[in-house]
Design a protein around this motif. Structure first.
Motif, PDB file in Angstrom:
ATOM      1  N   ILE A 249       7.010  86.146  38.514  1.00 54.20           N
ATOM      2  CA  ILE A 249       5.905  85.358  39.079  1.00 54.20           C
ATOM      3  C   ILE A 249       6.259  84.803  40.455  1.00 54.20           C
ATOM      4  CG2 ILE A 249       4.510  83.256  38.768  1.00 54.20           C
ATOM      5  CD1 ILE A 249       4.529  83.820  35.775  1.00 54.20           C
ATOM      6  N   PHE A 250       7.504  84.297  40.600  1.00 52.80           N
ATOM      7  CA  PHE A 250       7.899  83.712  41.887  1.00 52.80           C
ATOM      8  C   PHE A 250       8.863  84.598  42.680  1.00 52.80           C
ATOM      9  CE2 PHE A 250       6.659  79.960  39.311  1.00 52.80           C
ATOM     10  CZ  PHE A 250       5.623  79.503  40.120  1.00 52.80           C
ATOM     11  N   TYR A 304       0.349  76.905  35.264  1.00 53.24           N
ATOM     12  CA  TYR A 304      -0.517  77.378  36.353  1.00 53.24           C
ATOM     13  C   TYR A 304      -0.111  76.832  37.718  1.00 53.24           C
ATOM     14  CZ  TYR A 304      -3.417  79.617  32.912  1.00 53.24           C
ATOM     15  OH  TYR A 304      -3.859  80.446  31.905  1.00 53.24           O
ATOM     16  N   ALA A 305       1.168  76.449  37.863  1.00 51.56           N
ATOM     17  CA  ALA A 305       1.675  76.038  39.181  1.00 51.56           C
ATOM     18  C   ALA A 305       1.619  77.237  40.128  1.00 51.56           C
ATOM     19  CB  ALA A 305       3.099  75.517  39.061  1.00 51.56           C
ATOM     20  N   GLY A 306       0.976  77.045  41.287  1.00 47.98           N
ATOM     21  CA  GLY A 306       0.778  78.168  42.210  1.00 47.98           C
ATOM     22  C   GLY A 306       1.983  78.474  43.073  1.00 47.98           C
ATOM     23  N   LYS A 307       2.819  77.452  43.312  1.00 42.60           N
ATOM     24  CA  LYS A 307       3.979  77.642  44.177  1.00 42.60           C
ATOM     25  C   LYS A 307       5.236  77.144  43.485  1.00 42.60           C
ATOM     26  CE  LYS A 307       1.389  77.397  48.538  1.00 42.60           C
ATOM     27  NZ  LYS A 307       1.258  76.729  49.859  1.00 42.60           N
ATOM     28  N   ARG A 374       1.805  83.164  31.851  1.00 42.93           N
ATOM     29  CA  ARG A 374       1.096  81.926  32.199  1.00 42.93           C
ATOM     30  C   ARG A 374       0.208  81.448  31.048  1.00 42.93           C
ATOM     31  NH1 ARG A 374       1.480  79.926  37.316  1.00 42.93           N
ATOM     32  NH2 ARG A 374       2.008  81.304  39.057  1.00 42.93           N
TER      33      ARG A 374
END
Length: 412
Positions: A249-250, A304-307, A374
């Motif tokens: 994801i990151f 649901y953290a975007g960053k 997620r």
């Protein structure tokens, strides 16, 4: 300082320092195993399997371990478990050093460690009361022990991230092997006046039944243990999926994964220091309820953290909630259980905590495969919030019932 008052006792101080070093090695190995398995297989399910086999023995063996600890010399059992853990770490280190990347063997060694831990954790927790002369300092000792555990949770993964990037998994495993030397040295330096129990004429099965009747017959103890079981089954296993968050994801590496573990560890230390400063243990139920709510909400936020920075901040809060929840329940059990049943009551704590996580880890791995990581973590956060609401509702009804009974008794 008030927060360190338990360190005035020589035995607890030796235990604290020895375990501080050993637990850093344990977290280095835990981080390295998770990264190695995912690097070799790319499988979320296998991540869950490794976590499952390392913890499932606690579900099966913890009550049995409680009865064994109550019947034998706890100090000797602790020495045996620590030596066995050292040998397990050494076997894993040599296997990876010689490039034997055998997933079934890694799973087998993880299972062995899980079996040892089922006895080790119960023994360590029940032995703590013998390390503190003034029993009013026992809650502080438990909180300091939790602080130590979670400082290791910060340092271990952080060191593992650097070592994994620079040297590889085998160095992490050797680091854990060596870390058992200080803890064994400190154990041999301790002078404990442990009372060796009189050989019981009862069978282990009878004592298991007595332990279950005691815990299930106390609504306060049983409700706390059930709340922990729900959290361990449905919420705490979200952490199993963090290698996927870090790598996929990151778009990170082993160091990124270590940040997730260290962030949660930082939050845990904040909670542990707060609990260590408490002057009374009267508000443990309220602390546990608040912590459980924080835990559930922060897991939702991680989902649901975007960053990456936001995800790491929310991971800090998951550590705050999880640490306060588990430590408050642990302290409650140790301070409320009668001495004759303490190890058996603690064994049910271990079963609810360590024993349920592996089942939850498999579920988390399966959910991530079906719905994506997620959504899987989101579902776990929602369950955490709902479980907390149900617990609070139960306690309020219990309090209302006790109030009605009290008024009835006065009227008579």
């Amino acid at each position: 300082m008030n927060v360190f008052r338990s360190l005035k006792y020589r035995n607890f101080k030796l235990f604290f320092y020895g375990q501080s070093i050993s637990l850093i090695g344990t977290w280095m190995q835990k981080t390295a195993v998770a990264w190695l398995v995912y690097r070799l297989t790319g499988s979320a399910l296998l991540l869950g399997v490794v976590s499952f086999v390392s913890l499932i023995p606690s579900l099966i063996l913890a009550p049995y371990a409680g009865s064994i600890v109550d019947r034998h010399n706890r100090y000797r059992i602790l020495v045996i478990t620590q030596v066995t853990s050292m040998l397990q770490a050494g076997a894993l280190a040599f296997m990876i050093l010689f490039k034997i990347y055998n997933i079934p063997a890694i799973i087998g060694l993880s299972l062995l460690q899980g079996i040892v831990n089922a006895f080790d954790i119960t023994c360590r927790q029940s032995l703590m009361v013998d390390m503190v002369d003034d029993k009013s300092d026992l809650p502080n000792a438990i909180a300091l022990n939790s602080t130590m555990t979670n400082l290791a949770r910060i340092a271990g993964p952080a060191i593992a991230g650097i070592v994994l990037s620079a040297f590889g998994e085998d160095v992490c495993f050797f680091g854990n092997f060596i870390s058992y030397i200080p803890v064994l040295t400190c154990l041999f330096m301790m002078k404990l006046n442990t009372i060796v129990p009189v050989r019981s004429e009862k069978s282990i099965w009878t004592e298991l039944q007595e332990g279950f009747k005691y815990v299930s017959g106390d609504p306060d103890l049983s409700s706390m243990i059930l709340m922990l079981a729900a959290s361990s089954l449905f919420v705490i296993p979200f952490n199993t999926l963090m290698p996927i968050f870090a790598k996929d994801i990151f778009n990170g590496d082993a160091k990124t994964f270590s940040w997730f573990e260290s962030a949660a560890g930082l939050g845990s230390v904040v909670s542990a220091v707060y609990l260590a400063n408490l002057k009374t243990n009267k508000n443990l139920v309220k602390i546990m309820s608040t912590a459980s709510l924080i835990f559930g909400i922060s897991v939702l936020m991680v989902a649901y953290a975007g960053k990456l920075p936001f995800a790491l901040v929310f991971m800090v809060f998951t550590g705050v909630g999880m640490m306060a929840q588990t430590s408050a329940i642990n302290t409650y059990i140790q301070t409320h259980a009668i001495p004759a049943m303490r190890a058996r009551a603690i064994s049910y704590y271990v079963m609810a905590y360590q024993g349920m996580i592996p089942v939850g880890s498999l579920m988390a791995g399966w959910l991530a495969g079906e719905l994506g990581p997620r959504r899987a973590v989101c579902i776990e956060g929602i369950i955490g919030v709902l479980a907390t609401a149900l617990f609070v509702l139960y306690k309020r009804r219990q309090a209302a019932g006790e109030s009605v009974d009290g008024k009835t008794a006065l009227a008579k």
